[in-house]
Write a protein that holds these residues in place. Structure first.
Motif, PDB file in Angstrom:
ATOM      1  N   PRO A 334      -8.818   0.897  -1.538  1.00 39.65           N
ATOM      2  CA  PRO A 334      -7.714   2.054  -0.964  1.00 39.65           C
ATOM      3  C   PRO A 334      -6.355   1.515  -0.984  1.00 39.65           C
ATOM      4  N   THR A 335      -5.569   2.520  -0.913  1.00 41.72           N
ATOM      5  CA  THR A 335      -4.062   1.941  -1.256  1.00 41.72           C
ATOM      6  C   THR A 335      -3.684   1.787   0.528  1.00 41.72           C
ATOM      7  N   SER A 336      -2.385   1.012   0.882  1.00 43.44           N
ATOM      8  CA  SER A 336      -2.061   0.856   2.209  1.00 43.44           C
ATOM      9  C   SER A 336      -1.873   2.084   3.096  1.00 43.44           C
ATOM     10  N   THR A 337      -1.438   3.224   2.253  1.00 44.30           N
ATOM     11  CA  THR A 337      -1.126   4.467   3.231  1.00 44.30           C
ATOM     12  C   THR A 337      -2.775   4.904   3.568  1.00 44.30           C
ATOM     13  N   MET A 338      -3.720   4.915   2.608  1.00 41.58           N
ATOM     14  CA  MET A 338      -5.098   5.306   3.008  1.00 41.58           C
ATOM     15  C   MET A 338      -5.844   4.418   4.175  1.00 41.58           C
ATOM     16  N   MET A 339      -5.499   3.132   3.999  1.00 43.10           N
ATOM     17  CA  MET A 339      -5.668   2.231   4.833  1.00 43.10           C
ATOM     18  C   MET A 339      -5.430   2.526   6.443  1.00 43.10           C
ATOM     19  N   PHE A 340      -4.090   2.847   6.405  1.00 40.46           N
ATOM     20  CA  PHE A 340      -3.444   3.351   7.924  1.00 40.46           C
ATOM     21  C   PHE A 340      -4.119   4.473   8.370  1.00 40.46           C
ATOM     22  N   LEU A 341      -4.453   5.526   7.503  1.00 37.88           N
ATOM     23  CA  LEU A 341      -4.669   6.812   7.886  1.00 37.88           C
ATOM     24  C   LEU A 341      -6.320   6.588   8.299  1.00 37.88           C
ATOM     25  N   LYS A 342      -7.133   5.838   7.594  1.00 34.86           N
ATOM     26  CA  LYS A 342      -8.318   5.543   7.758  1.00 34.86           C
ATOM     27  C   LYS A 342      -8.394   4.884   9.086  1.00 34.86           C
ATOM     28  N   ASN A 343      -7.783   3.767   9.461  1.00 29.07           N
ATOM     29  CA  ASN A 343      -7.575   3.466  10.952  1.00 29.07           C
ATOM     30  C   ASN A 343      -7.437   4.181  11.901  1.00 29.07           C
ATOM     31  N   ILE A 344      -6.091   5.189  11.683  1.00 29.08           N
ATOM     32  CA  ILE A 344      -6.303   6.367  12.499  1.00 29.08           C
ATOM     33  C   ILE A 344      -7.206   7.093  12.843  1.00 29.08           C
ATOM     34  N   ALA A 345      -8.077   7.399  11.773  1.00 25.93           N
ATOM     35  CA  ALA A 345      -8.946   8.322  12.054  1.00 25.93           C
ATOM     36  C   ALA A 345     -10.299   7.538  12.821  1.00 25.93           C
ATOM     37  N   GLU A 365      -2.925  -2.376  -4.772  1.00 25.93           N
ATOM     38  CA  GLU A 365      -1.750  -2.223  -5.280  1.00 25.93           C
ATOM     39  C   GLU A 365      -1.533  -0.794  -5.938  1.00 25.93           C
ATOM     40  N   ILE A 366      -0.411  -0.151  -5.810  1.00 24.56           N
ATOM     41  CA  ILE A 366      -0.174   1.389  -6.147  1.00 24.56           C
ATOM     42  C   ILE A 366      -0.250   1.174  -7.841  1.00 24.56           C
ATOM     43  N   TYR A 367      -1.029   1.830  -8.286  1.00 27.93           N
ATOM     44  CA  TYR A 367      -1.007   2.107 -10.028  1.00 27.93           C
ATOM     45  C   TYR A 367       0.382   2.912 -10.140  1.00 27.93           C
ATOM     46  N   ASN A 368       1.505   2.409 -10.858  1.00 29.00           N
ATOM     47  CA  ASN A 368       2.469   3.043 -11.275  1.00 29.00           C
ATOM     48  C   ASN A 368       2.987   2.305 -12.360  1.00 29.00           C
ATOM     49  N   PRO A 369       3.142   3.200 -13.735  1.00 30.25           N
ATOM     50  CA  PRO A 369       3.576   2.445 -15.104  1.00 30.25           C
ATOM     51  C   PRO A 369       4.894   2.182 -15.186  1.00 30.25           C
ATOM     52  N   ASP A 370       5.812   2.876 -14.190  1.00 29.63           N
ATOM     53  CA  ASP A 370       6.897   2.573 -14.629  1.00 29.63           C
ATOM     54  C   ASP A 370       7.543   1.641 -13.520  1.00 29.63           C
ATOM     55  N   THR A 371       9.039   1.386 -13.201  1.00 29.22           N
ATOM     56  CA  THR A 371       9.433   0.476 -12.132  1.00 29.22           C
ATOM     57  C   THR A 371       9.730   1.179 -10.789  1.00 29.22           C
TER      58      THR A 371
END
Length: 610
Positions: A334-345, A365-371
């Motif tokens: 999971p991404t950090s956003t998903m991690m926090f929401l999972k802990n809140i759940a 890490e968030i997959y992001n092809p640009d900067t």
């Protein structure tokens, strides 16, 4: 002569028969190519339904004159207003996708008429449709910070309007009156923006230009400057000629590759009238369909975490915590956003200190092809802060993000919920009134504040710190709640002290947690952390607690496996991957190999390093 006539008639009939067969084959290839491309479009939109919902949720449309006048104060503003209104339909993603497909079907039909494409040559209109489809599915994380109003529909609507204008120009007036249409294009510059320029170029190229056409082109060169001087003096010089052309720029990031579909759209549109008469071949539909599919597939942004993250934020906004946990169980990185929401759940559903590390706190890490640098702050920080009872921070972040990206439904809903939590009924009514103008929020009201949020609100002073709001800031802040007399807060403090791998905060949090949960079972992950920290610093026996023999035995197996699997020269990441399958669900694995929240200050991980 009679025999010659018979032979000639027979040859003509045979030629006609062969031509009919050829036409049938060409038609079959054309319809087959169109069907293949349509199925491809349906599939691409289907796997991006969550993207369409998020587009609605993060797109601003405010009913009333101020919003309309703001957009109309710049060229292409009307198209953006129409696009922003249509984006509301993506509340039901299937409806939004259907409307997009209807617009694209009209583009194909009107374009074929405007450029007078017949038979196989009509397949050339698949190329502009592919460009517009690509522009919808290649946004990636720009969807959270883009300031382009109505982006998701405005370009398709603007392009359709340009084709209708071209069709009307070629169908309703003699060629010598084309100059009138150039003047009309000048007048429509505030509406069509860069599509007005595209219209004039296409009209000049569909037939051999005369002096009138050349005069019209010269007129268009000065059109943007004229409008700019008289009406749009607040525009930058580089935004004048290509008004409405999407640009993806922030003070710190520039992303030119997202504009590729629009550059290709313009180039293809100009080339169609030049090349169409040479491309009425049976194989052209196949080439156009293949080129369209390859173009869209190569530029489309699609990542499982990206989609899961959107889905999780969506259902978390509705307090569907069971749904959040279902996604967390299926997603192993999971991404950090998903991690926090999972802990809140888990905080709401129970089992936080028994399941949190099993479901993963090793934020990927968030997959992001640009900067572009996108964090929890841009994706869901107001939602996370709200559920941790930090209302002032949530309100501040709502306003900061909304001022930049627009007061979209996501921010309006969160502002209404925060206002309800702090007891400001007038603000609740203000935000809900704005939402009620939307066809899908006519009866929307913020959900009542939960008991857990009320408890967290009381356990500490919710003051604005004025510092960063990153993942580490949230982890650090919550790990300091170890002096609270709230059971919920003590549980959170212990979890995030463990995530910091900070022994001093861990012991303080554990002591407070045990005092508040005397008659309850020692949670699994707290037990794992207790064993690890006791083992690493046996001379600092802070407190003695009973642990299960099975957990202690597994701890010894963990270190035995580590000695066995880790080879000389192996990196930390390689060692972690080698141990993940067997021990990735434990706190020990996270402590040694997990990706910790960034920018943590202090003595972190020193127990393992020693």
């Amino acid at each position: 002569m009679g025999i010659l006539n018979i032979v000639t008639t027979f040859a003509a009939k045979r030629s006609t028969t062969n031509m009919n067969k050829t036409n049938k084959v060409s038609d079959a290839i054309l319809y087959g190519s169109l069907l293949a491309f349509i199925l491809f479009v349906v599939y691409i939109l289907y796997i991006n339904l969550e993207v369409l919902y998020t587009a609605h949720d993060r797109s601003e449309f405010i009913f009333g004159a101020p919003f309309f006048q703001t957009l109309m104060s710049k060229p292409f503003g009307l198209m953006q207003y129409v696009g922003a209104w249509l984006t509301q339909l993506c509340y039901r993603p299937s409806i939004g996708a259907s409307v997009l497909m209807i617009i694209w079907v009209l583009i194909f039909y009107v374009g074929s008429k405007a450029f007078r494409l017949k038979d196989s040559a009509s397949a050339l209109m698949l190329l502009p449709v592919a460009c517009l489809l690509t522009s919808v599915v290649n946004q990636g994380y720009w969807i959270y910070i883009s300031t382009i109003r109505g982006y998701w529909f405005s370009q398709s609507v603007g392009y359709l309007a340009m084709l209708l204008l071209l069709w009307a120009a070629r169908s309703t007036t003699p060629r010598k009156w084309h100059l009138v249409w150039y003047v009309i294009a000048v007048c429509l510059y505030p509406v069509l923006g860069w599509f007005a320029l595209l219209f004039v170029l296409c009209l000049a190229l569909v037939e051999k230009p005369t002096w009138r056409e050349l005069l019209g082109l010269l007129l268009v060169v000065f059109t943007a400057s004229i409008w700019h001087t008289q009406f749009y003096s607040n525009l930058k010089a580089d935004d004048v000629v290509m008004a409405g052309f999407p640009r993806f720029v922030t003070p710190s990031d520039v992303c030119p590759h997202l504009a590729i579909p629009f550059w290709v759209l313009g180039i293809v549109t100009v080339l169609i009238p030049l090349c169409s008469k040479y491309l009425a071949k049976w194989f052209v539909p196949v080439l156009c369909a293949l080129a369209s599919i390859i173009f869209t597939s190569s530029l489309m942004f699609h990542d499982k975490n990206y989609i899961d993250e959107m889905h999780m934020v969506r259902i978390a906004c509705d307090d569907n915590w069971k749904g959040v946990l279902r996604i967390a169980e299926e997603n192993k990185k999971p991404t950090s956003t998903m991690m926090f929401l999972k802990n809140i759940a888990l905080m709401n559903e129970g089992g936080l200190l028994d399941r949190s590390f099993k479901l993963g706190n090793n934020a990927a890490e968030i997959y992001n092809p640009d900067t572009l640098h996108v964090t929890l702050l841009d994706i869901a920080s107001p939602l996370v802060y709200y559920n941790y009872g930090m209302m002032n921070e949530a309100i501040r972040l709502n306003f900061e993000n909304a001022i930049q990206a627009g007061f979209s439904p996501f921010y309006l809903k969160m502002l209404a919920r925060c206002a309800l939590a702090v007891g400001d009924q007038k603000l609740v009514e203000r935000y809900t009134t704005i939402l009620h103008h939307s066809p899908f929020y006519a009866n929307w009201q913020p959900a009542p504040i939960t008991e857990k949020i009320k408890e967290l609100q009381k356990c500490y002073s919710d003051e604005l710190t004025g510092v960063e709001n990153s993942d580490s800031y949230l982890v650090n802040g919550i790990s300091l709640w170890y002096e609270s007399d709230s059971k919920v807060a003590s549980e959170q403090a212990l979890l995030y002290a463990m995530m910091r791998c900070d022994s001093r905060r861990f012991w303080a949090s554990l002591r407070n947690f045990v005092q508040l949960h005397l008659d309850e079972q020692f949670p699994l992950h707290a037990m794992e952390a207790y064993i690890l920290f006791m083992d690493k610093a046996p001379e600092e026996k802070r407190m003695m607690l009973p642990v299960e023999q099975s957990v202690f035995d597994r701890y010894k197996q963990f270190w035995a496996a580590l000695e066995e699997k880790v080879k000389p020269g192996m990196t930390l990441e390689q060692a972690g991957e080698a141990m993940r399958d067997e021990f990735g669900d434990t706190y020990w694995w996270y402590n040694l190999f997990g990706r910790k929240p960034i920018n943590i200050r202090g003595n972190v991980g020193h127990e393992v390093a020693s």
